[in-house]
Design an enzyme around this catalytic site. Sequence first.
Site, PDB file in Angstrom:
ATOM      1  N   LYS A 111       0.837  -1.208   0.000  1.00 42.96           N
ATOM      2  CA  LYS A 111       0.000   0.000   0.000  1.00 42.96           C
ATOM      3  C   LYS A 111       0.870   1.255   0.000  1.00 42.96           C
ATOM      4  O   LYS A 111       0.561   2.239  -0.679  1.00 42.96           O
ATOM      5  CB  LYS A 111      -0.967  -0.019   1.180  1.00 42.96           C
ATOM      6  CG  LYS A 111      -1.937  -1.182   1.032  1.00 42.96           C
ATOM      7  CD  LYS A 111      -3.226  -1.037   1.743  1.00 42.96           C
ATOM      8  CE  LYS A 111      -4.189  -1.918   1.005  1.00 42.96           C
ATOM      9  NZ  LYS A 111      -5.103  -2.702   1.554  1.00 42.96           N
ATOM     10  N   LYS A 195      -4.423  -9.754  -6.680  1.00 41.15           N
ATOM     11  CA  LYS A 195      -5.580 -10.108  -5.850  1.00 41.15           C
ATOM     12  C   LYS A 195      -6.787  -9.238  -6.195  1.00 41.15           C
ATOM     13  O   LYS A 195      -6.625  -8.052  -6.494  1.00 41.15           O
ATOM     14  CB  LYS A 195      -5.199  -9.878  -4.376  1.00 41.15           C
ATOM     15  CG  LYS A 195      -6.177 -10.422  -3.398  1.00 41.15           C
ATOM     16  CD  LYS A 195      -5.854  -9.971  -1.975  1.00 41.15           C
ATOM     17  CE  LYS A 195      -6.364  -8.591  -1.675  1.00 41.15           C
ATOM     18  NZ  LYS A 195      -6.641  -8.290  -0.278  1.00 41.15           N
ATOM     19  N   LYS A 198     -10.832  -4.540  -2.878  1.00 41.77           N
ATOM     20  CA  LYS A 198     -11.827  -3.466  -3.006  1.00 41.77           C
ATOM     21  C   LYS A 198     -11.208  -2.090  -3.246  1.00 41.77           C
ATOM     22  O   LYS A 198     -11.854  -1.216  -3.814  1.00 41.77           O
ATOM     23  CB  LYS A 198     -12.812  -3.444  -1.835  1.00 41.77           C
ATOM     24  CG  LYS A 198     -12.245  -3.442  -0.457  1.00 41.77           C
ATOM     25  CD  LYS A 198     -13.370  -3.463   0.568  1.00 41.77           C
ATOM     26  CE  LYS A 198     -13.096  -4.396   1.711  1.00 41.77           C
ATOM     27  NZ  LYS A 198     -11.833  -4.151   2.423  1.00 41.77           N
TER      28      LYS A 198
HETATM   29  N1  AQP Z   1      -9.315 -11.487  -3.185  1.00 42.57           N
HETATM   30  C1  AQP Z   1      -9.594 -12.045  -2.032  1.00 42.57           C
HETATM   31  N2  AQP Z   1      -9.749 -13.375  -1.946  1.00 42.57           N
HETATM   32  C2  AQP Z   1     -10.041 -13.968  -0.766  1.00 42.57           C
HETATM   33  N3  AQP Z   1     -10.211 -13.279   0.402  1.00 42.57           N
HETATM   34  C3  AQP Z   1     -10.068 -11.950   0.356  1.00 42.57           C
HETATM   35  N4  AQP Z   1     -10.156 -10.992   1.289  1.00 42.57           N
HETATM   36  C4  AQP Z   1      -9.928  -9.798   0.721  1.00 42.57           C
HETATM   37  N5  AQP Z   1      -9.692  -9.935  -0.582  1.00 42.57           N
HETATM   38  C5  AQP Z   1      -9.755 -11.260  -0.853  1.00 42.57           C
HETATM   39  C6  AQP Z   1     -10.486 -11.239   2.678  1.00 42.57           C
HETATM   40  O1  AQP Z   1     -11.572 -10.395   3.023  1.00 42.57           O
HETATM   41  C7  AQP Z   1     -11.457 -10.010   4.396  1.00 42.57           C
HETATM   42  C8  AQP Z   1     -11.645  -8.526   4.522  1.00 42.57           C
HETATM   43  O2  AQP Z   1     -10.489  -7.877   4.234  1.00 42.57           O
HETATM   44  P1  AQP Z   1     -10.193  -6.394   4.709  1.00 42.57           P
HETATM   45  O3  AQP Z   1     -11.319  -5.524   4.405  1.00 42.57           O
HETATM   46  O4  AQP Z   1      -9.765  -6.375   6.127  1.00 42.57           O
HETATM   47  O5  AQP Z   1      -8.990  -5.979   3.842  1.00 42.57           O
HETATM   48  P2  AQP Z   1      -8.138  -6.697   2.812  1.00 42.57           P
HETATM   49  O6  AQP Z   1      -7.722  -8.033   3.257  1.00 42.57           O
HETATM   50  O7  AQP Z   1      -7.004  -5.796   2.502  1.00 42.57           O
HETATM   51  O8  AQP Z   1      -9.178  -6.807   1.630  1.00 42.57           O
HETATM   52  P3  AQP Z   1      -9.252  -5.918   0.344  1.00 42.57           P
HETATM   53  O9  AQP Z   1     -10.574  -6.172  -0.296  1.00 42.57           O
HETATM   54  O10 AQP Z   1      -8.039  -6.121  -0.462  1.00 42.57           O
HETATM   55  O11 AQP Z   1      -9.295  -4.466   0.954  1.00 42.57           O
HETATM   56  P4  AQP Z   1      -8.350  -3.256   0.661  1.00 42.57           P
HETATM   57  O12 AQP Z   1      -8.395  -3.087  -0.821  1.00 42.57           O
HETATM   58  O13 AQP Z   1      -8.944  -2.132   1.416  1.00 42.57           O
HETATM   59  O14 AQP Z   1      -6.995  -3.603   1.178  1.00 42.57           O
HETATM   60  C9  AQP Z   1     -10.113 -10.523   4.877  1.00 42.57           C
HETATM   61  O15 AQP Z   1     -10.300 -11.725   5.597  1.00 42.57           O
HETATM   62  C10 AQP Z   1      -9.361 -10.794   3.615  1.00 42.57           C
HETATM   63  O16 AQP Z   1      -8.365 -11.775   3.758  1.00 42.57           O
END
Ligand code: AQP
Length: 329
Positions: A111, A195, A198
């Site tokens: 990030k 990956k 969001k």
């Molecule tokens: N692509 C993915 N496949 C499987 N699991 C996923 N998770 C996120 N993306 C995938 C799981 O969703 C949960 C919520 O995650 P988070 O909101 O705490 O942040 P993250 O892991 O960083 O998810 P994002 O969507 O990628 O958010 P941003 O973009 O804000 O960083 C977690 O259990 C995560 O593993």
Amino acid sequence: MENILSGIKPTGQLTLGNYIGALKNFSKFQDENKVFVFIADLHALTLPIEPEVLNQNTKDIVAFYLACGLDPNKASIFLQSHVYEHSELGTILGNYAYMGELNRMTQFKDKASKLNEKNIGLGLFTYPVLMAADIILYDAKKVPVGEDQKQHVELARDLAIRFNHRYKKDIFVIPEPVIPTTGARIMSLSDPSKKMSKSDPKGDIFLKDDLKVARKKIMSAVTDLECEVRYDKENKPGISNLLTIYSCLKEITIEEAEKEFIGANYGTFKRAVADVVCDTLERIQTKYNEYINSDYLDEVLEKGAKEARAIASNTIKRVKACVGLYSKQ
Ligand code: AQP
């Protein structure tokens, strides 16, 4: 009965990756365990976000939690910012975390690399410490997360062990990540080496996507030049990702999914994936629409925060007494 904790950051619209890797699994635990599921709204501030967007995303996640089967009579659903003990324990734990280990966090490096070096917020750097506090507060032994959060849960584990050793007491329960065997890392449809995330919406399927849009995204997902539906993550990352999505949503193994498509061309395969994705989205969206504008969301959050505080305040009391912070006996 074990305590289980998980959460999602309201940094953007929820994706199919969030659903398969996390959300879908939360409700499975609620019958047999004490489940705490929160919305990590303080974590969402670690990257720039507009206030109204954060607000809407937060409400959305509560509605999606309910739409995906979490029952507030079985699980405590709450906002991180409503339970002050998260911040308090985060501040205390910060003294036991090392800058070197925070510097090694993959998500931080990833990030931070997208930001101007001079504008990397301290919150982004210390995010895993607050996340450790989130977990440790609830005496959670199991933390269901996708693959990308494993490193953070391991840090929480290290901090809990370090703290217990320092004070020679079992103050904290030692947490461990629970990673789904398939679907722990759903990839972007437009670039299967990345990956689905969001905050990086290219190639995402959103839970709120119009069904026609979602179908179109699947039909134009990147694949390869062969014509064989076979799981091979290295050489066929696009097809492997679609097979993973299909098998997770159908609740079958990858091998079973492969068998269904022996001899099928990519068009037929993609249509089947699109069907199961659209069925899932439609089911979730129908329920989401019932909840999103109702006062029930606030009732759920109020109840959840009360239940969360009951256990979090006890942990904080234990910690304060242990480190020597004075309070009237
Ligand atoms: N692509 C993915 N496949 C499987 N699991 C996923 N998770 C996120 N993306 C995938 C799981 O969703 C949960 C919520 O995650 P988070 O909101 O705490 O942040 P993250 O892991 O960083 O998810 P994002 O969507 O990628 O958010 P941003 O973009 O804000 O960083 C977690 O259990 C995560 O593993």
